[in-house]
Design a protein around this motif. Sequence first.
Motif, PDB file in Angstrom:
ATOM      1  N   PRO A 116       0.805  -1.230   0.000  1.00  0.00           N
ATOM      2  CA  PRO A 116       0.000   0.000   0.000  1.00  0.00           C
ATOM      3  C   PRO A 116       0.836   1.277   0.000  1.00  0.00           C
ATOM      4  O   PRO A 116       0.419   2.295  -0.568  1.00  0.00           O
ATOM      5  CB  PRO A 116      -0.822  -0.112   1.295  1.00  0.00           C
ATOM      6  CG  PRO A 116      -0.895  -1.585   1.566  1.00  0.00           C
ATOM      7  CD  PRO A 116       0.424  -2.131   1.108  1.00  0.00           C
ATOM      8  N   PHE A 117       2.029   1.251   0.613  1.00  0.00           N
ATOM      9  CA  PHE A 117       2.884   2.438   0.619  1.00  0.00           C
ATOM     10  C   PHE A 117       3.338   2.771  -0.803  1.00  0.00           C
ATOM     11  O   PHE A 117       3.349   3.938  -1.221  1.00  0.00           O
ATOM     12  CB  PHE A 117       4.103   2.222   1.523  1.00  0.00           C
ATOM     13  CG  PHE A 117       3.764   2.107   2.977  1.00  0.00           C
ATOM     14  CD1 PHE A 117       3.316   3.205   3.693  1.00  0.00           C
ATOM     15  CD2 PHE A 117       3.890   0.893   3.640  1.00  0.00           C
ATOM     16  CE1 PHE A 117       3.002   3.106   5.050  1.00  0.00           C
ATOM     17  CE2 PHE A 117       3.575   0.774   4.987  1.00  0.00           C
ATOM     18  CZ  PHE A 117       3.130   1.880   5.693  1.00  0.00           C
ATOM     19  N   GLN A 120       0.407   4.089  -2.847  1.00  0.00           N
ATOM     20  CA  GLN A 120       0.078   5.470  -2.477  1.00  0.00           C
ATOM     21  C   GLN A 120       1.074   6.451  -3.073  1.00  0.00           C
ATOM     22  O   GLN A 120       0.702   7.548  -3.497  1.00  0.00           O
ATOM     23  CB  GLN A 120       0.042   5.614  -0.954  1.00  0.00           C
ATOM     24  CG  GLN A 120      -0.493   6.967  -0.487  1.00  0.00           C
ATOM     25  CD  GLN A 120      -1.907   7.223  -0.977  1.00  0.00           C
ATOM     26  OE1 GLN A 120      -2.810   6.411  -0.746  1.00  0.00           O
ATOM     27  NE2 GLN A 120      -2.135   8.340  -1.660  1.00  0.00           N
ATOM     28  N   GLU A 121       2.345   6.059  -3.135  1.00  0.00           N
ATOM     29  CA  GLU A 121       3.355   6.916  -3.755  1.00  0.00           C
ATOM     30  C   GLU A 121       3.013   7.152  -5.222  1.00  0.00           C
ATOM     31  O   GLU A 121       3.106   8.280  -5.725  1.00  0.00           O
ATOM     32  CB  GLU A 121       4.739   6.265  -3.637  1.00  0.00           C
ATOM     33  CG  GLU A 121       5.847   7.076  -4.295  1.00  0.00           C
ATOM     34  CD  GLU A 121       7.198   6.387  -4.262  1.00  0.00           C
ATOM     35  OE1 GLU A 121       8.033   6.682  -5.140  1.00  0.00           O
ATOM     36  OE2 GLU A 121       7.414   5.544  -3.370  1.00  0.00           O
ATOM     37  N   ALA A 123      -0.005   6.867  -6.535  1.00  0.00           N
ATOM     38  CA  ALA A 123      -1.243   7.654  -6.559  1.00  0.00           C
ATOM     39  C   ALA A 123      -0.944   9.138  -6.381  1.00  0.00           C
ATOM     40  O   ALA A 123      -1.520   9.992  -7.076  1.00  0.00           O
ATOM     41  CB  ALA A 123      -2.190   7.164  -5.467  1.00  0.00           C
ATOM     42  N   ASP A 124      -0.039   9.473  -5.465  1.00  0.00           N
ATOM     43  CA  ASP A 124       0.325  10.874  -5.243  1.00  0.00           C
ATOM     44  C   ASP A 124       0.962  11.475  -6.489  1.00  0.00           C
ATOM     45  O   ASP A 124       0.724  12.647  -6.819  1.00  0.00           O
ATOM     46  CB  ASP A 124       1.282  10.984  -4.050  1.00  0.00           C
ATOM     47  CG  ASP A 124       0.611  10.644  -2.718  1.00  0.00           C
ATOM     48  OD1 ASP A 124      -0.638  10.679  -2.661  1.00  0.00           O
ATOM     49  OD2 ASP A 124       1.335  10.322  -1.753  1.00  0.00           O
ATOM     50  N   LYS A 127      -1.698  12.579  -9.170  1.00  0.00           N
ATOM     51  CA  LYS A 127      -2.684  13.633  -8.897  1.00  0.00           C
ATOM     52  C   LYS A 127      -2.611  14.727  -9.960  1.00  0.00           C
ATOM     53  O   LYS A 127      -1.540  15.223 -10.286  1.00  0.00           O
ATOM     54  CB  LYS A 127      -2.454  14.218  -7.505  1.00  0.00           C
ATOM     55  CG  LYS A 127      -2.901  13.284  -6.385  1.00  0.00           C
ATOM     56  CD  LYS A 127      -2.690  13.884  -5.015  1.00  0.00           C
ATOM     57  CE  LYS A 127      -3.184  12.923  -3.932  1.00  0.00           C
ATOM     58  NZ  LYS A 127      -2.926  13.451  -2.568  1.00  0.00           N
ATOM     59  N   ALA A 149      -5.792  -1.059  -3.711  1.00  0.00           N
ATOM     60  CA  ALA A 149      -4.917  -0.426  -4.701  1.00  0.00           C
ATOM     61  C   ALA A 149      -5.737   0.351  -5.719  1.00  0.00           C
ATOM     62  O   ALA A 149      -5.384   1.481  -6.093  1.00  0.00           O
ATOM     63  CB  ALA A 149      -4.070  -1.497  -5.392  1.00  0.00           C
ATOM     64  N   GLU A 151      -8.694   1.636  -5.218  1.00  0.00           N
ATOM     65  CA  GLU A 151      -9.255   2.802  -4.525  1.00  0.00           C
ATOM     66  C   GLU A 151      -8.220   3.916  -4.372  1.00  0.00           C
ATOM     67  O   GLU A 151      -8.544   5.106  -4.515  1.00  0.00           O
ATOM     68  CB  GLU A 151      -9.779   2.379  -3.153  1.00  0.00           C
ATOM     69  CG  GLU A 151     -11.045   1.535  -3.219  1.00  0.00           C
ATOM     70  CD  GLU A 151     -11.460   1.009  -1.852  1.00  0.00           C
ATOM     71  OE1 GLU A 151     -12.662   0.735  -1.670  1.00  0.00           O
ATOM     72  OE2 GLU A 151     -10.585   0.854  -0.967  1.00  0.00           O
ATOM     73  N   ARG A 152      -6.978   3.558  -4.090  1.00  0.00           N
ATOM     74  CA  ARG A 152      -5.930   4.579  -3.922  1.00  0.00           C
ATOM     75  C   ARG A 152      -5.698   5.349  -5.220  1.00  0.00           C
ATOM     76  O   ARG A 152      -5.580   6.579  -5.217  1.00  0.00           O
ATOM     77  CB  ARG A 152      -4.630   3.928  -3.443  1.00  0.00           C
ATOM     78  CG  ARG A 152      -4.670   3.462  -1.991  1.00  0.00           C
ATOM     79  CD  ARG A 152      -3.372   2.766  -1.585  1.00  0.00           C
ATOM     80  NE  ARG A 152      -3.504   2.182  -0.264  1.00  0.00           N
ATOM     81  CZ  ARG A 152      -3.338   2.836   0.883  1.00  0.00           C
ATOM     82  NH1 ARG A 152      -2.990   4.128   0.845  1.00  0.00           N
ATOM     83  NH2 ARG A 152      -3.488   2.236   2.048  1.00  0.00           N
ATOM     84  N   SER A 155      -8.724   7.506  -5.984  1.00  0.00           N
ATOM     85  CA  SER A 155      -8.789   8.684  -5.110  1.00  0.00           C
ATOM     86  C   SER A 155      -7.841   9.787  -5.555  1.00  0.00           C
ATOM     87  O   SER A 155      -8.010  10.947  -5.167  1.00  0.00           O
ATOM     88  CB  SER A 155      -8.475   8.281  -3.660  1.00  0.00           C
ATOM     89  OG  SER A 155      -9.462   7.391  -3.168  1.00  0.00           O
ATOM     90  N   SER A 156      -6.848   9.442  -6.364  1.00  0.00           N
ATOM     91  CA  SER A 156      -5.915  10.458  -6.863  1.00  0.00           C
ATOM     92  C   SER A 156      -6.541  11.273  -7.988  1.00  0.00           C
ATOM     93  O   SER A 156      -5.966  12.262  -8.436  1.00  0.00           O
ATOM     94  CB  SER A 156      -4.630   9.795  -7.362  1.00  0.00           C
ATOM     95  OG  SER A 156      -4.846   9.153  -8.605  1.00  0.00           O
TER      96      SER A 156
END
Length: 361
Positions: A116-117, A120-121, A123-124, A127, A149, A151-152, A155-156
Motif C-alpha cells: 500500500p505504501f 500510495q506513492e 497515486a500521489d 494527482k 490499490a 481505490e488509492r 482517489s488520486s
Amino acid sequence: MKFNNKESFFTRLRAAEQGPLKIAGPCSAESEAQVMQTAQALAGKVHLFRAGIWKPRSRPNTFEGIGYKGLEWLSRVKQEFGLSVTTEVANARHVEEALKYGIDVLWIGARTTVNPFAVQEIADALKGVQVPVMIKNPVNPDLALWIGAIERIYSSGVTDLAAIHRGFSSYQKSKYRNAPVWQIPIELKAQFQSLPIIVDPSHIAGNRDLISQVSQKALDLGYDGVMIETHPDPDNALSDSEQQVTPARLAEIFEKLQVRKTNYDDAELVNRAEELRLQIDAADHDIIAALAKRMALVEQIGEYKKQNNVQVLQLERWKEIFRSRADWAEEAGINPDFVAELYKLIHVESIRKQTQILNEE
C-alpha cells in the motif's frame, strides 16, 4: 467508485470491434531492435503494445529491465507504427519519466500492488494527471488488497482504470505458474461491474502451451481483454522465456478466441434458462437443508465428546471421511477434487462448532 465504460480509453481503443481488447508485446524491452521488430509484427493486430522496462525480480543478478532508455524505444513504437503503448511503473519516478515520454497507459504490477505504501506513492504522483492505469492483482490471493490499490489510484483523480488478473502465488502443486483462483476476480467484477477486467494468461500459465486455454476461460467468464507476452525469439528471451509466444503464434491464439454473448437473445431460451434456474434454486434449498441436518448431528457429537472429555479432532475419522466422500463423488460423476475442497470447509465448521461446545461453561 464509478467507471464510465462509454468514455473509457480502453473502450475507445476497441472502437466498433466486438472482440476483446488485445494487449501484447515482450515481457521485457531488451534492445531497440527487438522492440521495433515485435511492434512491426503487431502493428494493426493489437490495441495496445506492452513492454516492461523496469522488472522487479525475485533475486538479484538477474535481468531487471533495460531502464529509462526503454522509454525512448516505446516512443518510437508510437511514432512509427501508430500503436498505443503501456509499461509497468513501481514508484513516483517511474510515473514521471513514463509520462514525460508520452506513455499512453501505465500498469501497476503484482509486486507493487501488494504494498500500500508503494501504491500510495504512485497515486500521489498521478494527482492532476489523466492517464489510464491498469492494476494487477497482488501476488497473494487478497481481494481487499486489490480493491485497496484500485481505490488509492481512483482517489488520486484517475478514473480510467482497469484490473489485470495475472493469478496468485500458491504453494500447492499446479500446472499453472500462478493459480487463477477465478473466484477472486469474479467477486471484484460483482462489486465493480463497470470496471474492465483483463486477463494476463502468460503469468497465470507460465507455459506458452496453456495461454490459449486460459485466455478462452477468461472470455467465457466475461473478461474484457487479454494481455499476452510475445517475443520474436521466445526461447532466448532474457525474462520469462517459457511463457512468451512468437507473433505468429499470438495471431493463431487471437484467431481461435471466441467471444460469447452476454445473455440469451431468444424468448424460448430465456424461458428454458429460467426453468433450470428455478430447479437449481430448489436443489440449493435441499443442499442447505442437508447441511443444517449434518451440523445438528455435529452438535450432538460435540455434546457427547464434552460429556466424555474426548478431544475434538479424530484424525482417523477425518481421513475416512475425506477418502470416502471423494469416492462417492466419483461414483456420482462429480469432480472429486471439488468435493474434497467442499468437505474441507465443512470440516472446519464442524471443528469450530465442537470446539465451541467443549468450551462452553
